[in-house]
Design an enzyme around this catalytic site. Structure first.
Site, mmCIF file in Angstrom:
data_model
loop_
_atom_site.group_PDB
_atom_site.id
_atom_site.type_symbol
_atom_site.label_atom_id
_atom_site.label_comp_id
_atom_site.label_asym_id
_atom_site.label_seq_id
_atom_site.Cartn_x
_atom_site.Cartn_y
_atom_site.Cartn_z
ATOM 1 N N ARG A 1 -6.825 8.543 -1.634
ATOM 2 C CA ARG A 1 -5.810 8.790 -0.426
ATOM 3 C C ARG A 1 -4.543 9.490 -0.909
ATOM 4 O O ARG A 1 -3.878 8.816 -1.504
ATOM 5 C CB ARG A 1 -5.756 7.775 0.415
ATOM 6 C CG ARG A 1 -4.887 7.991 1.763
ATOM 7 C CD ARG A 1 -4.700 6.649 2.393
ATOM 8 N NE ARG A 1 -4.040 6.778 3.870
ATOM 9 C CZ ARG A 1 -2.630 6.834 3.725
ATOM 10 N NH1 ARG A 1 -2.036 6.669 2.599
ATOM 11 N NH2 ARG A 1 -2.140 6.777 5.200
ATOM 12 N N LYS B 1 4.201 6.592 -4.373
ATOM 13 C CA LYS B 1 4.505 5.640 -3.832
ATOM 14 C C LYS B 1 5.832 4.961 -4.918
ATOM 15 O O LYS B 1 5.830 5.453 -6.031
ATOM 16 C CB LYS B 1 3.568 4.509 -3.771
ATOM 17 C CG LYS B 1 2.761 4.609 -2.506
ATOM 18 C CD LYS B 1 1.646 3.574 -2.188
ATOM 19 C CE LYS B 1 1.008 3.656 -0.956
ATOM 20 N NZ LYS B 1 -0.011 2.738 -0.756
#
Length: 256
Positions: A238, A204
């Site tokens: 995740r 991210k």
């Protein structure tokens, strides 16, 4: 939890597997590398992503869920959707868990649907929508606000008879990098809720912009933050890169 995006526009190109054959190949690879869950999403939630209809999301998702369930019956399938009708169709097609980025805020029927289906539910924190969440990233006390959000939402779910809940702080969702790192620094304090914690930081912007690299170059940073999350009590990671995450888990376990 390995990420498989059935979309043409998810932020990390390596996760995009829009066809059944591609998704099956990726599912097999991730399971062989040690994934316990596969997270299937058919509507991109990256900042500013184009919204699609529930029907288009269902049409992308259901055939892949059916194919993976048939070919890999041992796989636990998490369905990344904020729409109750999509959630129900995917569970009926062979899915097991609903992963809702909106915590029921974008579909008022979601909580009742989860209660009726008795499906495990991943409750994520986000403000606004993927289209406008960047403008919603304002907090006086980000940990306090996210903690109170989880406490309130979990109370609502329990009232409906839903008890199998996993929380996800929503790193990067309506949060600037500083907000996300503040949440990571206090991740262990979510233990007060006595709920499993899922962490999704894989590749991210909080990683690659901080390091001055790209999403393609953010695997090392991802592994570092995943390891920190594990040390602070994360129960599920995740990730786009299962092999490296499994290695982090194994080495963390060796430390006791």
């Amino acid at each position: 939890m390995g990420i498989i995006n059935l979309t043409p526009d998810s932020f990390y190109a390596g996760s995009r597997k829009p066809g059944i054959d591609e998704a099956l190949q990726q599912a097999g690879k991730m399971l062989a590398e040690g994934a316990m869950f596969l997270d299937l999403g058919a509507c991109s939630s990256r900042p500013g992503a184009e919204d699609i209809s529930a029907q288009e999301e269902t049409d992308r998702l259901v055939p892949v869920v059916e194919a993976i369930a048939d070919n890999f019956p041992e796989a636990i399938l998490s369905i990344d959707t904020f729409r109750s009708k999509v959630a129900e169709a995917a569970i009926k097609a062979g899915g097991h868990i609903i992963n809702d980025i909106s915590g029921g805020q974008l579909d008022t029927d979601m909580f009742a649907t989860i209660a009726r289906l008795q499906a495990p539910y991943i409750l994520m924190h986000m403000k606004g929508t993927p289209q406008n969440m960047v403008q919603q990233a304002h907090y006086e006390d980000v940990f306090g606000e996210v903690f109170d959000y989880f406490a309130d939402k979990y109370h609502q779910l329990k009232q409906l008879g839903v008890h199998d809940v996993i929380i996800d702080p929503g790193f990067g969702f309506a949060k600037k990098a500083g907000h996300s790192y503040a949440l990571m620094s206090r991740l262990q304090d979510f233990d007060m809720l006595k709920l499993p914690v899922l962490v999704g930081v894989s590749r991210k912007t909080m990683i690659y912009k901080t390091l001055g690299v790209t999403a393609d170059e953010a695997l090392n940073g991802t592994t570092v933050l995943n390891t920190i999350a594990l040390m602070k009590g994360a129960n599920i990671l995740r990730v786009h890169d299962v092999k490296e995450a499994v290695e982090a888990v194994k080495l963390r376990e060796m430390c006791g």
